[in-house]
Design a protein around this motif. Structure first.
Motif, PDB file in Angstrom:
ATOM      1  N   VAL A  31       0.838  -1.205   0.000  1.00 13.59           N
ATOM      2  CA  VAL A  31       0.000   0.000   0.000  1.00 13.59           C
ATOM      3  C   VAL A  31       0.873   1.255   0.000  1.00 13.59           C
ATOM      4  O   VAL A  31       0.590   2.236  -0.710  1.00 13.59           O
ATOM      5  N   LEU A  32       1.943   1.237   0.795  1.00 10.50           N
ATOM      6  CA  LEU A  32       2.845   2.390   0.823  1.00 10.50           C
ATOM      7  C   LEU A  32       3.421   2.688  -0.557  1.00 10.50           C
ATOM      8  O   LEU A  32       3.493   3.844  -0.982  1.00 10.50           O
ATOM      9  N   MET A  33       3.810   1.631  -1.264  1.00  7.90           N
ATOM     10  CA  MET A  33       4.412   1.832  -2.575  1.00  7.90           C
ATOM     11  C   MET A  33       3.360   2.195  -3.623  1.00  7.90           C
ATOM     12  O   MET A  33       3.622   3.019  -4.514  1.00  7.90           O
ATOM     13  N   LEU A  34       2.184   1.601  -3.543  1.00  5.73           N
ATOM     14  CA  LEU A  34       1.125   1.913  -4.509  1.00  5.73           C
ATOM     15  C   LEU A  34       0.735   3.391  -4.460  1.00  5.73           C
ATOM     16  O   LEU A  34       0.377   3.980  -5.485  1.00  5.73           O
ATOM     17  N   LYS A  35       0.784   3.973  -3.273  1.00  2.00           N
ATOM     18  CA  LYS A  35       0.396   5.382  -3.112  1.00  2.00           C
ATOM     19  C   LYS A  35       1.577   6.335  -3.284  1.00  2.00           C
ATOM     20  O   LYS A  35       1.437   7.538  -3.053  1.00  2.00           O
ATOM     21  N   ASN A  36       2.717   5.797  -3.690  1.00  2.74           N
ATOM     22  CA  ASN A  36       3.930   6.611  -3.753  1.00  2.74           C
ATOM     23  C   ASN A  36       4.037   7.328  -5.101  1.00  2.74           C
ATOM     24  O   ASN A  36       4.359   6.723  -6.128  1.00  2.74           O
ATOM     25  N   ALA A  37       3.772   8.603  -5.071  1.00  2.07           N
ATOM     26  CA  ALA A  37       3.904   9.456  -6.263  1.00  2.07           C
ATOM     27  C   ALA A  37       4.082  10.893  -5.789  1.00  2.07           C
ATOM     28  O   ALA A  37       3.617  11.265  -4.703  1.00  2.07           O
ATOM     29  N   GLN A  38       4.766  11.683  -6.598  1.00  2.00           N
ATOM     30  CA  GLN A  38       4.998  13.077  -6.228  1.00  2.00           C
ATOM     31  C   GLN A  38       5.050  13.936  -7.481  1.00  2.00           C
ATOM     32  O   GLN A  38       5.611  13.547  -8.505  1.00  2.00           O
ATOM     33  N   VAL A  39       4.424  15.108  -7.380  1.00  2.00           N
ATOM     34  CA  VAL A  39       4.433  16.086  -8.469  1.00  2.00           C
ATOM     35  C   VAL A  39       4.916  17.412  -7.894  1.00  2.00           C
ATOM     36  O   VAL A  39       4.435  17.865  -6.852  1.00  2.00           O
ATOM     37  N   ASN A  40       5.897  18.039  -8.553  1.00  2.00           N
ATOM     38  CA  ASN A  40       6.371  19.357  -8.139  1.00  2.00           C
ATOM     39  C   ASN A  40       6.724  20.192  -9.374  1.00  2.00           C
ATOM     40  O   ASN A  40       6.399  19.802 -10.509  1.00  2.00           O
ATOM     41  N   ASP A  41       7.384  21.293  -9.163  1.00  2.00           N
ATOM     42  CA  ASP A  41       7.713  22.204 -10.269  1.00  2.00           C
ATOM     43  C   ASP A  41       8.698  21.589 -11.261  1.00  2.00           C
ATOM     44  O   ASP A  41       8.739  21.977 -12.433  1.00  2.00           O
ATOM     45  N   VAL A  42       9.492  20.643 -10.785  1.00  2.00           N
ATOM     46  CA  VAL A  42      10.496  20.010 -11.651  1.00  2.00           C
ATOM     47  C   VAL A  42       9.869  18.965 -12.563  1.00  2.00           C
ATOM     48  O   VAL A  42      10.249  18.794 -13.713  1.00  2.00           O
ATOM     49  N   GLY A  43       8.881  18.234 -12.046  1.00  2.00           N
ATOM     50  CA  GLY A  43       8.249  17.173 -12.821  1.00  2.00           C
ATOM     51  C   GLY A  43       7.441  16.266 -11.912  1.00  2.00           C
ATOM     52  O   GLY A  43       7.022  16.668 -10.821  1.00  2.00           O
ATOM     53  N   SER A  44       7.252  15.058 -12.321  1.00  2.87           N
ATOM     54  CA  SER A  44       6.473  14.089 -11.545  1.00  2.87           C
ATOM     55  C   SER A  44       7.175  12.734 -11.570  1.00  2.87           C
ATOM     56  O   SER A  44       7.924  12.419 -12.500  1.00  2.87           O
ATOM     57  N   VAL A  45       6.922  11.951 -10.543  1.00  3.85           N
ATOM     58  CA  VAL A  45       7.486  10.611 -10.470  1.00  3.85           C
ATOM     59  C   VAL A  45       6.494   9.708  -9.740  1.00  3.85           C
ATOM     60  O   VAL A  45       5.782  10.163  -8.838  1.00  3.85           O
ATOM     61  N   SER A  46       6.435   8.460 -10.155  1.00  2.27           N
ATOM     62  CA  SER A  46       5.559   7.472  -9.536  1.00  2.27           C
ATOM     63  C   SER A  46       6.300   6.141  -9.464  1.00  2.27           C
ATOM     64  O   SER A  46       7.246   5.907 -10.224  1.00  2.27           O
ATOM     65  N   TYR A  47       5.870   5.303  -8.536  1.00  2.76           N
ATOM     66  CA  TYR A  47       6.502   3.985  -8.418  1.00  2.76           C
ATOM     67  C   TYR A  47       6.415   3.218  -9.729  1.00  2.76           C
ATOM     68  O   TYR A  47       7.310   2.425 -10.071  1.00  2.76           O
ATOM     69  N   ALA A  48       5.342   3.442 -10.498  1.00  2.00           N
ATOM     70  CA  ALA A  48       5.138   2.714 -11.750  1.00  2.00           C
ATOM     71  C   ALA A  48       6.177   3.077 -12.810  1.00  2.00           C
ATOM     72  O   ALA A  48       6.338   2.346 -13.794  1.00  2.00           O
ATOM     73  N   ASP A  49       6.893   4.179 -12.595  1.00  5.71           N
ATOM     74  CA  ASP A  49       7.927   4.579 -13.547  1.00  5.71           C
ATOM     75  C   ASP A  49       9.219   3.782 -13.373  1.00  5.71           C
ATOM     76  O   ASP A  49      10.097   3.842 -14.232  1.00  5.71           O
ATOM     77  N   LEU A  50       9.322   3.064 -12.273  1.00 11.00           N
ATOM     78  CA  LEU A  50      10.569   2.381 -11.925  1.00 11.00           C
ATOM     79  C   LEU A  50      10.328   0.878 -11.786  1.00 11.00           C
ATOM     80  O   LEU A  50       9.528   0.444 -10.940  1.00 11.00           O
ATOM     81  N   THR A  51      11.015   0.089 -12.582  1.00 12.55           N
ATOM     82  CA  THR A  51      10.799  -1.366 -12.611  1.00 12.55           C
ATOM     83  C   THR A  51      11.023  -2.036 -11.251  1.00 12.55           C
ATOM     84  O   THR A  51      10.209  -2.886 -10.850  1.00 12.55           O
ATOM     85  N   PRO A  52      12.096  -1.729 -10.501  1.00 13.78           N
ATOM     86  CA  PRO A  52      12.274  -2.383  -9.198  1.00 13.78           C
ATOM     87  C   PRO A  52      11.112  -2.142  -8.239  1.00 13.78           C
ATOM     88  O   PRO A  52      10.739  -3.047  -7.471  1.00 13.78           O
ATOM     89  N   PHE A  53      10.530  -0.944  -8.285  1.00 17.77           N
ATOM     90  CA  PHE A  53       9.407  -0.662  -7.392  1.00 17.77           C
ATOM     91  C   PHE A  53       8.145  -1.412  -7.832  1.00 17.77           C
ATOM     92  O   PHE A  53       7.335  -1.828  -6.998  1.00 17.77           O
ATOM     93  N   ARG A  54       7.964  -1.558  -9.136  1.00 15.78           N
ATOM     94  CA  ARG A  54       6.832  -2.371  -9.606  1.00 15.78           C
ATOM     95  C   ARG A  54       7.006  -3.823  -9.170  1.00 15.78           C
ATOM     96  O   ARG A  54       6.038  -4.480  -8.760  1.00 15.78           O
ATOM     97  N   TYR A  55       8.223  -4.325  -9.265  1.00 22.33           N
ATOM     98  CA  TYR A  55       8.503  -5.703  -8.821  1.00 22.33           C
ATOM     99  C   TYR A  55       8.236  -5.841  -7.326  1.00 22.33           C
ATOM    100  O   TYR A  55       7.702  -6.864  -6.868  1.00 22.33           O
ATOM    101  N   LEU A  56       8.584  -4.801  -6.556  1.00 24.03           N
ATOM    102  CA  LEU A  56       8.332  -4.832  -5.114  1.00 24.03           C
ATOM    103  C   LEU A  56       6.838  -4.973  -4.826  1.00 24.03           C
ATOM    104  O   LEU A  56       6.432  -5.727  -3.939  1.00 24.03           O
ATOM    105  N   VAL A  57       6.019  -4.254  -5.582  1.00 21.57           N
ATOM    106  CA  VAL A  57       4.574  -4.335  -5.395  1.00 21.57           C
ATOM    107  C   VAL A  57       4.059  -5.736  -5.714  1.00 21.57           C
ATOM    108  O   VAL A  57       3.305  -6.332  -4.943  1.00 21.57           O
TER     109      VAL A  57
END
Length: 204
Positions: free
Chosen positions: A51-77
């Motif tokens: 659940v912690l990883m599924l809800k892990n995403a951040q958007v700021n002035d530089v850009g955005s990032v989500s766990y789904a953008d990173l293969t190791p984090f998807r594997y963790l889920v």
């Protein structure tokens, strides 16, 4: 007329049945309950990490990032989801008052080992990625992304920490199932028959 091989196999099955009945009393019930609880604990940890990883995403002035953008984090889920399901199934099977047979002991031992390595691999590769995100790598021009996406890295670290808690539980379960298997049953005895080599294992 029974052959020597048949007589030995019958004796082995009888011993196995006698051994399986040993855990039917109050002591066996208490041990089953304790093991079932121990198998439920990593399920809760895996679900929390998931659940912690599924809800892990951040958007700021530089850009955005989500766990789904990173293969190791998807594997963790995925790994936490599968391990949580296995924990529930194995806890249910352990809680059932059934004789402890050779095949059941082997199945628990095998799957405990498999899922221990699955969840360990998920935590390890995710921890390596998070380390690089915090510290960067000048050799491959990897910048310190956690300086930009700090809350994302903090939640990822929390999820990985909980995952390693589940790894510790699975390591204990692996030791428990291996001890039960190899302390209860002797090494396989080879029998050479007309059809080739056959293996039999007897309870101690």
């Amino acid at each position: 007329m029974m052959t020597n091989k048949t007589m030995v196999e019958e004796e082995g099955r009888k011993r196995e049945g006698d051994h399986g009945d040993e855990g039917v009393g109050d002591g066996g019930s208490a041990m089953r309950t304790a093991e079932a609880v121990l198998r439920v604990v990593p399920m809760g940890l895996c679900l929390a990490a998931l659940v912690l990883m599924l809800k892990n995403a951040q958007v700021n002035d530089v850009g955005s990032v989500s766990y789904a953008d990173l293969t190791p984090f998807r594997y963790l889920v995925y790994a936490n989801g599968f391990c949580a399901g296995y924990s529930l199934l194995s806890a249910s099977c352990t809680a059932m008052p059934r004789p402890n047979t050779l095949s059941r002991s082997w199945l628990l031992f095998f799957f405990d080992q498999v899922f221990t390595y699955v969840i360990l691999a998920a935590g390890t590769v995710s921890a390596e990625l998070t380390y690089l995100a915090y510290n960067g790598d000048e050799a491959v021009t990897w910048s310190k992304e956690c300086g930009v996406f700090d809350s994302f890295c903090q939640r990822a670290t929390a999820s990985i920490g909980v995952t390693f808690g589940a790894v510790a539980c699975y390591a204990v379960l692996s030791l428990l199932s291996s001890y039960r298997l190899f302390s209860t049953y002797e090494a396989p005895l080879p029998f050479v028959g007309k059809t080739g080599l056959e293996i039999a294992a007897f309870p101690r």
